[in-house]
Design an enzyme around this catalytic site. Structure first.
Site, PDB file in Angstrom:
ATOM      1  N   GLU A   1       9.773  11.281   6.253  1.00 16.19           N
ATOM      2  CA  GLU A   1       8.592  10.676   6.897  1.00 16.19           C
ATOM      3  C   GLU A   1       8.863  10.454   8.388  1.00 16.19           C
ATOM      4  O   GLU A   1       7.950  10.537   9.205  1.00 16.19           O
ATOM      5  CB  GLU A   1       8.210   9.351   6.216  1.00 16.19           C
TER       6      GLU A   1
ATOM      7  N   LYS B   1       2.916   5.330  14.013  1.00 18.48           N
ATOM      8  CA  LYS B   1       1.980   5.031  12.919  1.00 18.48           C
ATOM      9  C   LYS B   1       0.961   3.982  13.362  1.00 18.48           C
ATOM     10  O   LYS B   1      -0.221   4.085  13.043  1.00 18.48           O
ATOM     11  CB  LYS B   1       2.732   4.570  11.661  1.00 18.48           C
TER      12      LYS B   1
ATOM     13  N   ARG C   1     -10.210 -11.760  -5.293  1.00 17.31           N
ATOM     14  CA  ARG C   1     -10.918 -10.973  -4.252  1.00 17.31           C
ATOM     15  C   ARG C   1     -10.181 -10.965  -2.910  1.00 17.31           C
ATOM     16  O   ARG C   1     -10.765 -10.710  -1.862  1.00 17.31           O
ATOM     17  CB  ARG C   1     -12.352 -11.465  -4.055  1.00 17.31           C
TER      18      ARG C   1
ATOM     19  N   GLU D   1      -8.997   6.159   7.530  1.00 20.24           N
ATOM     20  CA  GLU D   1      -8.863   7.609   7.382  1.00 20.24           C
ATOM     21  C   GLU D   1     -10.216   8.329   7.345  1.00 20.24           C
ATOM     22  O   GLU D   1     -10.493   9.124   6.469  1.00 20.24           O
ATOM     23  CB  GLU D   1      -8.049   7.946   6.118  1.00 20.24           C
TER      24      GLU D   1
ATOM     25  N   ASN E   1      -0.756  12.729   6.654  1.00 22.05           N
ATOM     26  CA  ASN E   1      -0.511  13.346   5.345  1.00 22.05           C
ATOM     27  C   ASN E   1       0.057  14.753   5.464  1.00 22.05           C
ATOM     28  O   ASN E   1       0.010  15.515   4.491  1.00 22.05           O
ATOM     29  CB  ASN E   1      -1.807  13.390   4.539  1.00 22.05           C
TER      30      ASN E   1
ATOM     31  N   ARG F   1      -6.423   9.711  10.908  1.00 17.89           N
ATOM     32  CA  ARG F   1      -5.316   9.233  10.071  1.00 17.89           C
ATOM     33  C   ARG F   1      -4.838  10.281   9.066  1.00 17.89           C
ATOM     34  O   ARG F   1      -3.675  10.249   8.642  1.00 17.89           O
ATOM     35  CB  ARG F   1      -5.714   7.934   9.347  1.00 17.89           C
TER      36      ARG F   1
ATOM     37  N   HIS G   1       9.511  10.607  -3.699  1.00 20.44           N
ATOM     38  CA  HIS G   1       8.324  10.888  -2.890  1.00 20.44           C
ATOM     39  C   HIS G   1       8.709  11.562  -1.563  1.00 20.44           C
ATOM     40  O   HIS G   1       8.133  12.578  -1.173  1.00 20.44           O
ATOM     41  CB  HIS G   1       7.556   9.589  -2.628  1.00 20.44           C
TER      42      HIS G   1
ATOM     43  N   HIS H   1       2.470  15.807  -3.064  1.00 20.65           N
ATOM     44  CA  HIS H   1       1.878  15.084  -4.198  1.00 20.65           C
ATOM     45  C   HIS H   1       1.783  15.998  -5.418  1.00 20.65           C
ATOM     46  O   HIS H   1       1.946  15.552  -6.561  1.00 20.65           O
ATOM     47  CB  HIS H   1       0.494  14.560  -3.825  1.00 20.65           C
TER      48      HIS H   1
ATOM     49  N   LYS I   1      -2.355   0.822   3.512  1.00 25.59           N
ATOM     50  CA  LYS I   1      -2.728   1.591   2.318  1.00 25.59           C
ATOM     51  C   LYS I   1      -1.994   0.992   1.124  1.00 25.59           C
ATOM     52  O   LYS I   1      -0.763   0.847   1.157  1.00 25.59           O
ATOM     53  CB  LYS I   1      -2.333   3.059   2.466  1.00 25.59           C
TER      54      LYS I   1
ATOM     55  N   HIS J   1       1.833  16.316   2.530  1.00 23.74           N
ATOM     56  CA  HIS J   1       1.603  15.492   1.342  1.00 23.74           C
ATOM     57  C   HIS J   1       0.759  16.200   0.283  1.00 23.74           C
ATOM     58  O   HIS J   1       0.866  15.884  -0.899  1.00 23.74           O
ATOM     59  CB  HIS J   1       0.942  14.165   1.720  1.00 23.74           C
TER      60      HIS J   1
HETATM   61  P1  NAD Z   1      10.880   3.105  -4.141  1.00 32.24           P
HETATM   62  O1  NAD Z   1      10.031   1.974  -3.810  1.00 32.24           O
HETATM   63  O2  NAD Z   1      10.839   3.626  -5.541  1.00 32.24           O
HETATM   64  O3  NAD Z   1      12.391   2.743  -3.772  1.00 32.24           O
HETATM   65  C1  NAD Z   1      13.387   3.689  -4.016  1.00 32.24           C
HETATM   66  C2  NAD Z   1      14.554   3.107  -4.811  1.00 32.24           C
HETATM   67  O4  NAD Z   1      15.380   2.360  -3.942  1.00 32.24           O
HETATM   68  C3  NAD Z   1      14.151   2.163  -5.926  1.00 32.24           C
HETATM   69  O5  NAD Z   1      14.949   2.409  -7.053  1.00 32.24           O
HETATM   70  C4  NAD Z   1      14.456   0.785  -5.341  1.00 32.24           C
HETATM   71  O6  NAD Z   1      14.747  -0.167  -6.336  1.00 32.24           O
HETATM   72  C5  NAD Z   1      15.652   1.071  -4.497  1.00 32.24           C
HETATM   73  N1  NAD Z   1      15.855   0.199  -3.356  1.00 32.24           N
HETATM   74  C6  NAD Z   1      14.932  -0.308  -2.522  1.00 32.24           C
HETATM   75  N2  NAD Z   1      15.522  -0.922  -1.498  1.00 32.24           N
HETATM   76  C7  NAD Z   1      16.856  -0.836  -1.687  1.00 32.24           C
HETATM   77  C8  NAD Z   1      17.971  -1.257  -0.960  1.00 32.24           C
HETATM   78  N3  NAD Z   1      17.852  -1.861   0.235  1.00 32.24           N
HETATM   79  N4  NAD Z   1      19.196  -1.012  -1.459  1.00 32.24           N
HETATM   80  C9  NAD Z   1      19.342  -0.351  -2.632  1.00 32.24           C
HETATM   81  N5  NAD Z   1      18.307   0.110  -3.356  1.00 32.24           N
HETATM   82  C10 NAD Z   1      17.089  -0.124  -2.882  1.00 32.24           C
HETATM   83  O7  NAD Z   1      10.576   4.370  -3.185  1.00 32.24           O
HETATM   84  P2  NAD Z   1      10.160   4.486  -1.653  1.00 32.24           P
HETATM   85  O8  NAD Z   1      10.642   5.802  -1.230  1.00 32.24           O
HETATM   86  O9  NAD Z   1      10.535   3.288  -0.888  1.00 32.24           O
HETATM   87  O10 NAD Z   1       8.574   4.503  -1.687  1.00 32.24           O
HETATM   88  C11 NAD Z   1       7.860   5.554  -2.275  1.00 32.24           C
HETATM   89  C12 NAD Z   1       6.457   5.088  -2.560  1.00 32.24           C
HETATM   90  O11 NAD Z   1       5.810   4.769  -1.336  1.00 32.24           O
HETATM   91  C13 NAD Z   1       5.601   6.130  -3.243  1.00 32.24           C
HETATM   92  O12 NAD Z   1       4.945   5.546  -4.341  1.00 32.24           O
HETATM   93  C14 NAD Z   1       4.609   6.539  -2.176  1.00 32.24           C
HETATM   94  O13 NAD Z   1       3.377   6.954  -2.707  1.00 32.24           O
HETATM   95  C15 NAD Z   1       4.487   5.291  -1.363  1.00 32.24           C
HETATM   96  N6  NAD Z   1       4.054   5.514   0.010  1.00 32.24           N
HETATM   97  C16 NAD Z   1       3.002   4.766   0.460  1.00 32.24           C
HETATM   98  C17 NAD Z   1       2.577   4.913   1.758  1.00 32.24           C
HETATM   99  C18 NAD Z   1       1.480   4.027   2.285  1.00 32.24           C
HETATM  100  O14 NAD Z   1       0.985   4.282   3.402  1.00 32.24           O
HETATM  101  N7  NAD Z   1       1.097   2.989   1.575  1.00 32.24           N
HETATM  102  C19 NAD Z   1       3.195   5.826   2.620  1.00 32.24           C
HETATM  103  C20 NAD Z   1       4.270   6.556   2.125  1.00 32.24           C
HETATM  104  C21 NAD Z   1       4.692   6.394   0.816  1.00 32.24           C
HETATM  105  N1  GLY Z   2       1.237   7.553   4.712  1.00 30.22           N
HETATM  106  C1  GLY Z   2      -0.065   7.997   5.129  1.00 30.22           C
HETATM  107  C2  GLY Z   2      -0.903   6.923   5.704  1.00 30.22           C
HETATM  108  O1  GLY Z   2      -0.521   5.782   5.798  1.00 30.22           O
HETATM  109  O2  GLY Z   2      -2.007   7.194   6.064  1.00 30.22           O
END
Ligand code: NAD
Ligand code: GLY
Length: 359
Positions: free
Chosen positions: A184, A226, A120, A236, A244, A240, A264, A251, A142, A247
């Site tokens: 972003e 942010k 939890r 949100e 998006n 907030r 992404h 998405h 998030k 997005h």
């Molecule tokens: P990812 O986590 O898949 O990383 C991209 C690639 O880079 C992967 O293959 C990873 O292994 C590699 N990698 C990571 N760091 C590295 C480094 N320093 N050197 C070499 N390779 C490296 O993709 P991402 O773009 O980081 O994240 C996308 C995800 O984030 C999506 O699932 C999206 O929905 C999510 N997201 C969440 C929020 C939120 O507010 N929580 C906001 C935006 C995006």
């Molecule tokens: N990436 C959108 C949010 O954090 O709200």
């Protein structure tokens, strides 16, 4: 030199430390009463950075366990999430364990969600290693996994103890991932800060070339913007949603093509162009500004033409969005650069936008 940005939400107050070499200082972000530390990473990031993280964390004197998840958006699901719970239970981790998310947004979102629900709720630290994760996903709490029918549909709001951004980790990131992260970055300028937007237009090439000074500024400014938004609206309920921008389109690209086909951030970049085109039709964004958005998205190296999924499929995919209310899709749109609103759009304008942005 380390820069600090503070996040202050009802769900937690915490620092974002931004600087070169933060990976070697991770022990400072672990709570003194932690019983064990669990690094969650993937094989690619683990091979590059887990040793440094483990060495720093070992200085706490606590047991340090490492869990590796398969790499990629395609694995951001329940099955993979369970691997974290398996490791936590097999190692008898108790409520005072601290999880450390070492990786990009996929690792950060999954580790955060695991921390939110294991026993939890246990504490966790974000150590984002992609540009996208450093400027967006690690900040604001998030957390989620994908469902085959919709992206990030299963998750929780859950704030970390701290965000540790080592800007040097970007040196090993492929160019395509840098471009995805920049989508972003420019988003913040579009929705909140016209001066930052203009700065991004001028400095796009420096950012893509990993110019240290330019990247550090872009990361700091993105985190500040942010933090301002999530400080006002953690869950949100209104404001907030502007984070998006692009997005709803993005998405749909990701789930329509299958997770992992487009990154992404690439889908968000293209979605920014589509959101600008929709804004021209609904909120009066001048055509010259739509052209600026298209140009900067191309300049940062993201696609500007969306895949042709067919209008009906596009509309069905965009329905599966957390902003959809009572079946009505809501879009983030721009009356002008630096200002964003969230509201429904006439279907004719959406269809027209799809017709001119896909193919
Ligand atoms: P990812 O986590 O898949 O990383 C991209 C690639 O880079 C992967 O293959 C990873 O292994 C590699 N990698 C990571 N760091 C590295 C480094 N320093 N050197 C070499 N390779 C490296 O993709 P991402 O773009 O980081 O994240 C996308 C995800 O984030 C999506 O699932 C999206 O929905 C999510 N997201 C969440 C929020 C939120 O507010 N929580 C906001 C935006 C995006
Ligand atoms: N990436 C959108 C949010 O954090 O709200």
């Amino acid at each position: 030199m380390t820069t600090v940005v503070h996040v202050d939400t009802p769900g937690g107050q915490y620092p974002i430390h931004i600087g070169a070499g933060r990976l070697d200082l991770l022990d400072a972000s672990i709570a003194a009463d932690a019983t064990s530390i669990v690094i969650v990473t993937n094989p690619a990031v683990g091979a590059l950075y887990a040793h440094r993280a483990r060495t720093a964390l070992a200085r706490t004197g606590r047991r340090v366990i490492t869990v590796e998840l398969p790499d990629g958006e395609i694995h951001k699901d329940w099955q993979t999430l369970n691997l974290i719970f398996d490791a936590l239970l097999e190692n008898r981790c108790d409520r005072r364990c601290v999880l450390v998310a070492l990786g990009g947004g996929v690792i950060g979102d999954m580790t955060g969600f695991a921390a939110a629900v294991y026993m939890r709720g246990v504490r966790f630290v974000q150590v984002p290693t992609t540009l996208l994760a450093q400027v967006d996903s690690s900040v604001g709490g998030k957390t989620a996994v994908n469902h085959p029918l919709g992206k990030n549909m299963i998750g929780a709001f859950y704030q970390p103890l701290a965000v540790e951004i080592d800007t040097e980790a970007l040196a090993t990131l492929p160019a395509r991932e840098i471009s995805a992260g920049l989508a972003e970055v420019i988003k913040y300028g579009l929705i909140l800060d016209p001066e930052f937007w203009s700065w991004c237009e001028i400095n796009a090439a420096r950012l893509r070339a990993l110019d240290r000074e330019a990247l550090s500024y872009a990361i700091r400014r993105s985190c500040e913007l942010k933090a301002q938004v999530v400080g006002k609206d953690e869950r949100e309920s209104g404001l907030r949603a502007i984070l998006n921008l692009g997005h709803t389109f993005g998405h749909a690209i990701e789930s329509g093509l299958g997770y992992g086909q487009w990154l992404h951030g690439e889908a968000v970049g293209c979605g920014l162009v589509q959101a600008a085109e929709l804004s021209a039709r609904v909120t009066g964004l001048p055509a010259a500004d739509v052209a600026r958005v298209r140009k900067l998205v191309a300049d940062i190296g993201c696609p500007v033409a969306a895949p042709d999924l067919g209008a009906e499929r596009w509309l069905a995919l965009m329905q599966v969005d957390k902003k959809t209310e009572d079946g009505q899709i809501k879009f983030v749109m721009l009356p002008r650069i630096g200002q964003a609103v969230t509201r429904a759009a006439p279907e004719a304008a959406v269809r027209d936008t799809l017709a001119c942005t896909t193919g």
